[in-house]
Write an enzyme that holds these catalytic residues in place. Structure first.
Site, mmCIF file in Angstrom:
data_model
loop_
_atom_site.group_PDB
_atom_site.id
_atom_site.type_symbol
_atom_site.label_atom_id
_atom_site.label_comp_id
_atom_site.label_asym_id
_atom_site.label_seq_id
_atom_site.Cartn_x
_atom_site.Cartn_y
_atom_site.Cartn_z
ATOM 1 N N SER A 47 0.747 -1.191 0.134
ATOM 2 C CA SER A 47 0.008 -0.012 0.005
ATOM 3 C C SER A 47 0.699 1.136 0.124
ATOM 4 O O SER A 47 1.605 1.468 -0.887
ATOM 5 C CB SER A 47 -0.972 -0.029 1.230
ATOM 6 O OG SER A 47 -1.916 0.772 1.068
ATOM 7 N N ALA A 48 0.711 2.041 0.843
ATOM 8 C CA ALA A 48 1.842 3.186 1.272
ATOM 9 C C ALA A 48 3.169 2.828 1.084
ATOM 10 O O ALA A 48 3.837 3.756 0.367
ATOM 11 C CB ALA A 48 1.289 4.133 2.278
#
Length: 526
Positions: free
Chosen positions: A153-154
């Protein structure tokens, strides 16, 4: 659009980003980390104000790889253990670095992949992570040519940034449920354009953004593994395609896969460069929402601890990624301990050693394309070892010699990789050929010093590895095949012969460095 409408849209975008961030990676594991994980301080100026944690298997020898694992929002350094990376650190022998974001930098503890001051080379969080790598290499004597980064994700979006920023540092990367490099430069772009809608660009547009991260770099680019759930409700699944477009353009493979298959029931595609080397792969995990694919259990290919956004889909992503990078040394089925018990120390049964080329015995041989009229090359001392077609129209083959006495007697060789350095060259000999490695247990010709009979002498094992195209710095071959490993005997001489499997039709060659510029890394067990 009225000022009120603009403000409302802005507030809605910020709210969406906050909700998505809060949803990502609430693993339910708190801050628990694998036994043996320690916090490391004093790793540099740390402009991104990150925390550094490191897991080092007991008895890890010098010369081993480094893997950096980046968590997602609301997550901690425990991501490395939940995703299975500590297991493979034990099994395959590498140091695991797990950076951790702080709430002071981002209230949801997301890496700031959308802020130029953090995703740019030698700035902010990107530089902090680069400093963690340098600290680990200095502390442990790790192999600087085998450093890899992955994230979810991030953390996956920051992985893409690090691959663009530091192609001189990272040999490979893996983006899991992430986003292309430079997809966003603000929170609104991140939330609305990239995560929710998906930003679509041409391969060259994406590739240009990545190349601009370090515009003076002309060397090899990292190989990239890309993973995405097709039912992802946080990061729009189109980002799998956009990431593929970016990194196939950067690595020069084109967007037509060389391999389309299913692995564990899920679509898997591989993109290869002109030399036939795997450079980019994608996994589309059918029906999976946002998260890291794991397959909990004690089987040879299983890993991970299922939880929120660490999803049991019967496929271990970290295992597949590590194999794609070659961390397993080319073996097909490692058998790690399911409980992360420390690897045996080198004196107790396993280890790794990096051997330096024996310049007294190496050299290169030239001949006509059909092998007739072989002669010795004469420029080894000044330019290095030639491979490919020279200006005289003759084909060159390089010979590297290594003394394996540093490998314990009676040991079984379980992995091997050749590292070579670029001296100079002309043209692209990889355009229609692969640079293949043959291995000989002992010496190719009648003598161990280079002779004309080395051109056509039989190998103990042929085409045991390939060396991908590169034009500066150094590069690492693929892992040796089982036949190649069997030809490496402890306490003796092993010679490697490098040649293109198709003779270039016009001048196209590379001079490879010798001595410290050419090393053979051998993994072994007793």
């Amino acid at each position: 659009m009225t000022t009120y409408d603009v403000r409302q849209r802005w507030r809605a975008a910020l709210a969406l980003l906050a909700v998505a961030a809060a949803a990502v990676l609430g693993l339910g594991h708190g801050t628990a980390r694998a036994a043996g994980t320690v916090q490391v301080t004093g790793f540099g100026s740390n402009p991104g104000n990150l925390l550094m944690y490191r897991y080092t298997p007991a008895g890890l020898p010098s010369g081993r790889p480094v893997v950096v694992a980046l968590h997602g929002c609301t997550q901690s350094a425990s991501y490395g253990d939940a995703a299975g990376w500590t297991r493979w650190a034990d099994a395959w022998g590498f140091a695991l670095v797990t950076p951790q974001q702080q709430a002071a930098n981002n209230s949801s503890q997301c890496f700031n992949w959308f802020q130029p001051g953090d995703f740019s080379r030698d700035q902010g969080e990107a530089l902090s992570i680069r400093q963690m790598v340098a600290k680990t290499v200095a502390d442990l004597g790790s192999d600087p040519g085998r450093v890899y980064v992955t994230g979810l994700s991030a953390g996956g979006a920051m992985t893409a940034a690090l691959l663009a920023d530091y192609p001189d540092v990272f040999a490979g990367g893996a983006v899991v449920a992430g986003l292309p490099y430079h997809c966003a430069t603000s929170t609104v772009e991140a939330s609305v354009n990239c995560m929710t809608q998906g930003t679509v660009k041409t391969p060259q547009q994406w590739g240009d953004l990545a190349r601009q991260a370090y515009p003076s770099w002309t060397g090899a680019r990292p190989k990239v593994s890309i993973w995405q759930g097709t039912a992802d409700s946080v990061v729009k699944p189109v980002n799998l395609t956009e990431l593929m477009k970016q990194w196939t353009d950067v690595t020069g493979t084109g967007q037509t896969p060389a391999v389309s298959e299913t692995v564990g029931g899920f679509p898997h595609q591989v993109y290869r460069d002109a030399s036939g080397a795997d450079r980019v792969e994608t996994y589309a995990i059918t029906g999976m929402n946002h998260g890291q694919p794991v397959d909990p259990g004690s089987g040879a290919q299983q890993c991970g601890t299922a939880g929120a956004y660490v999803l049991d889909v019967d496929l271990c992503a970290s295992y597949r990624i590590g194999r794609f990078w070659g961390l397993d040394g080319g073996t097909s089925s490692p058998s790690p301990s399911p409980s992360h018990s420390p690897s045996p120390s080198p004196t107790g049964g396993s280890g790794s050693v990096t051997l330096t080329d024996d310049t007294a015995r190496d050299g290169y041989v030239k001949a006509a394309a059909d092998g007739s009229s072989p002669a010795l090359g004469t420029l080894a001392d000044s330019l290095g070892l030639a491979v490919g077609r020279g200006t005289d129209g003759r084909q060159n083959r390089a010979l590297f010699s290594f003394d394996t006495s540093a490998v314990p007697a009676g040991a079984t060789v379980t992995g091997a990789r050749l590292t070579v350095g670029y001296g100079s060259g002309s043209g692209n000999p990889w355009a229609s050929a692969q640079l293949a490695v043959d291995v000989r247990n002992g010496c190719f010709g009648a003598a161990c010093t280079t002779g004309t009979d080395d051109w056509s002498a039989a190998a103990s094992a042929a085409s045991v590895a390939t060396v991908g195209a590169f034009g500066s710095g150094s590069t690492v071959s693929s892992g040796f095949t089982a036949a190649g490993l069997a030809a490496i005997t402890p306490g003796s001489t092993v010679q490697l012969r490098l040649a293109f499997d198709q003779a270039p039709a016009s001048t196209a060659y590379v001079f490879l460095k010798r001595g410290a510029g050419a090393t053979l890394t051998v993994d072994w067990t007793l």
